[in-house]
Structure formats: C-alpha cells, structure tokens
Write an enzyme that holds these catalytic residues in place. Structure first.
Site, mmCIF file in Angstrom:
data_model
loop_
_atom_site.group_PDB
_atom_site.id
_atom_site.type_symbol
_atom_site.label_atom_id
_atom_site.label_comp_id
_atom_site.label_asym_id
_atom_site.label_seq_id
_atom_site.Cartn_x
_atom_site.Cartn_y
_atom_site.Cartn_z
ATOM 1 N N PRO A 107 3.256 -1.794 16.971
ATOM 2 C CA PRO A 107 3.940 -1.107 15.864
ATOM 3 C C PRO A 107 4.114 -2.064 14.691
ATOM 4 C CG PRO A 107 5.069 -0.725 17.949
ATOM 5 C CD PRO A 107 4.052 -1.801 18.211
ATOM 6 N N CYS A 108 3.866 -1.560 13.507
ATOM 7 C CA CYS A 108 4.002 -2.366 12.285
ATOM 8 C C CYS A 108 4.852 -1.555 11.333
ATOM 9 C CB CYS A 108 2.627 -2.663 11.693
ATOM 10 S SG CYS A 108 2.626 -3.955 10.443
ATOM 11 N N GLN A 109 6.154 -1.771 11.363
ATOM 12 C CA GLN A 109 7.093 -0.857 10.732
ATOM 13 C C GLN A 109 7.257 -1.051 9.234
ATOM 14 O OE1 GLN A 109 10.476 -1.798 13.203
ATOM 15 N NE2 GLN A 109 10.071 -0.086 14.573
#
Length: 455
Positions: A107-109
């Site tokens: 995940p790359c928020q």
C-alpha cells in the site's frame, strides 16, 4: 468443449533449453523461487505458480488473508504479521534471501500528496512501500515485481518510485500500466507494474503484450439495452475473438460464470456438487474447473432487500444507476429502512456503484471489496465469492477462507468472515495477469542464467 488456446495456459516452462550444437552442456532451467510480500489471498503467487515458479513464502498482516494463502500454498511459508516489526521483518528476510524473485503490492497511501514531502519513500504513511524497497535491497533477488494503483503514474511520483526501486543503480526498471482484460481476465482492471531486474544480469525487463481489446471495444446504449461495439472497422476482428467461446485471449462475463446461473439469491450453503452445475459452456470455464474435485466452494449468495431487487430489475445488463428513473432514485422505496441515508431523500454518491450489472457479452466491471460492487447480468442477485473469483481468474480449486478464530485479531479487518472473503478476492491481482508477467520474468532470468552457463 476444448479451448483452442487452453493447452498452453497452465503449463510450466520447459525443463531445459537446447541451443545450437556447440558441444556445450545443455542448459537446464531450474524452478525459480518466489516470495510474495503483502500477498493477501495470493493472486500474484497463483499466477507465478501457474507459470511454473516455486512459491516459497508469502506474508501479510491480515490473518484471514493468510488463512486463505496457507490453504492454497501449503508448501510455502506463510508469515502472518506486520513487516514493520523486527520479528516479522527478520522472518521475511530469512525466506526472501533464498528467492530468485520478490513480488508484492505494498500500500502506498500518500503518493498524491508527494509535493508536501521531499521524498515519497520518506513519508511515514508510505512505510510499507519503504519496507518493500528495503527488503529488495537486503535480499537482492535476480528480479522483482511491484504492483500498485495506476494513478501513481499520473501523480508526478513515477520517476521517484523508479529511482527508489533501482536500489542505487543495482536494478534496471520498466514500468507500465496493464489492463487485466487484455490478458484473458473477464474483468477490466488496471494495475501499474514495476519490473526490476538486477543490472549485473545484463538483460532488459520486458513487459507482456496483450490483446489490446480494452482500447478497441466498448458498450453502447441503444434505447433500453446495451450492446458491445468495436471502435472502428479495423477492430472487427477483436469482436470476433470476444464472441468465440473457444478463444481465451479475451473473455466475457457470461463465458466466465454462465455455468453458475443455477445459484439463487439467499443460498446459504458454501459448497455445491459439480453434478448440480451445467457443463462448462466455454473454454474459460473448462480452464477454471481444471484440477477441481467433486465439489465447488464459495458459492453462498447474499440476500438482497426488496428495494435493491426493484432497482436492479429496472437496470439492463451492462447498465448502472444512470438507467434508473427519478422514482427509483428515491432513497427508500418501501417501509424497510436499511443502510445510511444522506438526508436528501435520494440515493447518494455512495450508492452509484451499487447498481451496476454485468453485460453477458463483455468483460466485467472492476470489482471492489464489497459484494454489491456489481450484480448478475441475468438475475437480480449478488455475485458469489466464487463468481468474484472467476471474474478475477482464480481457478475453482482456489478456496477462499478466513482464520477460524473468532473476534478481534491483530491485523484482522472488521466486517465479518463473509465480507473478508469478498475483500480478499476484490483486492487481489488477477492470476492470469500475474501469469503473463511471470512468463516474462522467467524469460529474462533464465536467459541470463543460460548466458552465464555458456561462459
């Protein structure tokens, strides 16, 4: 029915490559080893397994997803825990250092807010992405695959990510957005794929090429129905491919799930005997059933309230909330009150994706993590987890489950077991897309090994 392209789909790579008769020893391919980070249910692992790779490990924070992963990859080491903790990180590195390939979708928020930070990798919200980069740096596999949302390529951070993943120049990178529907998946689903190969191997990371169908075909509304059309005269051949039930290069929703139409709304049983189902009606259905025993799992069907059924009956196959009349856009059509209301008395934005129906002659909408993200084309009912899995290209022997322990668990996402199963499949990388990528990885790595063996 025998699919014309079926024979080659799940075959493992040849065990050896015979080059010209130079007197040199034959080069024997070895089964490349893969570790899957942020694995979820295991879409990437399933695709790499189908391409002939050996899956030696997978990790995730969610114990329910890990239960599914462990059940489907019993020979792999399943690591449950937060990769940011030392104990879990050490366990992952122990297996990752034995891998030829590392794959994962961290995940790359915060990529959309990168302008507020000096580096994407330094943002604390992107700590999982940083862990992926650091794992690759520590393990130094021959190659890696990182997948993420396609929006990352449009937010000014693509070059940053490529620089991070180059590991100070140790890896050559290729990045490209791929749509799963172009690789025989009966669902449009775009993912940004980063393919890195260690520079000392002296080979270029090449991406797979698909059918190109998604840019050449579309749905057109005609009066009260939708039809599949080609965008130009030159694209008529791809329409023929789409309609051919023996062609696995591009697959429709009906070709994926028509044999499961017997399932009815409110069905509680999680399994069904194969004898109760129709015979496979397409090469794709034959492919999905390959290796299946006498029983098909994940076939319970959620109940629906009367309001939803009434609205769906007014939406044609391939349609959505825009096909509803003003009367049907009233928030509650009966005395039954369900779900949140926004105070307007009308459906809100949150409902717009809840009234989409598949079109039998076209690939499916992009699935999300909820059972109401798309509905059946022929019957006003929700899809089963198995039908979600079919649209994602998971084979029928792949069983989705949850950790049997009840209550709150570290890493468990709230919502219950049924929601977890939909979420696990909805979040996954389609295995057929992963398999296409895996075959390119195999070509690249084995060509380097072949060259090294000849020296």
């Amino acid at each position: 029915m025998t699919g014309v392209h079926q024979h080659a789909l799940f075959e493992t790579p040849s065990s050896q490559h015979e080059g010209p008769s130079t007197g040199k020893a034959k080069f024997r391919k070895r089964r490349l080893k893969v570790v899957d980070l942020f694995a979820g249910a295991g879409g990437l692992s399933q695709g790499f397994h189908q391409a002939g790779f050996q899956i030696i490990g997978g990790s995730d924070h969610d114990p329910d997803a890990c239960a599914t992963y462990a059940g489907n990859f019993p020979q792999a080491r399943t690591i449950v825990g937060d990769i940011r903790t030392k104990a879990t990180r050490d366990e992952i590195l122990d297996v990752a250092r034995r891998a030829d390939v590392i794959v994962g979708g961290p995940p790359c928020q915060a990529f959309s807010q990168v302008r507020n930070h000096s580096r994407l990798i330094d943002d604390p919200r992107n700590s999982l992405y940083r862990e992926f980069v650091q794992t690759v740096d520590s393990a130094r596999p021959a190659a890696f695959i990182m997948e993420n949302v396609p929006g990352m390529a449009q937010m000014g951070v693509l070059e940053q990510v490529k620089q991070d993943l180059s590991i100070s120049g140790a890896y050559d990178l290729n990045a490209q957005v791929l749509d799963a529907a172009n690789f025989g998946v009966p669902q449009t689903r775009k993912r940004l794929i980063f393919f890195g190969v260690r520079r000392d191997l002296e080979v270029s990371p090449l991406m797979p090429t698909g059918s190109g169908a998604t840019s050449r075909l579309g749905l057109r509304r005609d009066a009260q129905s939708y039809s599949v059309v080609s965008r130009s005269v030159e694209d008529l051949t791809i329409l023929d491919h789409l309609r051919d039930t023996n062609d696995l290069s591009v697959v429709t929703a009906a070709q994926a799930i028509s044999d499961l139409e017997v399932l009815e709304s409110g069905r509680r049983a999680e399994s069904i005997e194969i004898a109760e189902l129709a015979e496979p009606q397409s090469a794709y259905q034959e492919l999905m059933r390959r290796g299946l025993s006498d029983e098909l799992m994940n076939v319970s069907v959620p109940r629906m309230n009367a309001d939803t059924v009434q609205r769906l009956n007014a939406v044609p196959a391939g349609g959505n909330h825009r096909d509803l009349t003003d009367e049907l856009r009233v928030r509650y059509l009966s005395d039954q009150r369900w779900g949140p209301a926004n105070g307007s008395g009308q459906l809100g934005r949150a409902h717009y994706y809840a009234y989409r129906r598949l079109h039998p002659g076209m690939w499916g909408w992009t699935l999300n993590t909820k059972a109401d993200s798309v509905y059946h084309y022929a019957t006003a009912r929700s899809l089963t987890v198995r039908e979600f899995a079919r649209l994602q290209s998971f084979p029928d022997h792949f069983v989705v489950t949850t950790d049997p322990r009840r209550g709150e668990l570290t890493g468990r996402i709230s919502g219950g077991a049924a929601h977890s199963r939909y979420r696990q499949i909805g979040n996954a990388v389609p295995p057929l897309l992963a398999m296409a990528i895996a075959r390119e990885v195999s070509k690249v790595v084995n060509s380097a090994l072949h060259r090294a063996a000849d020296q």
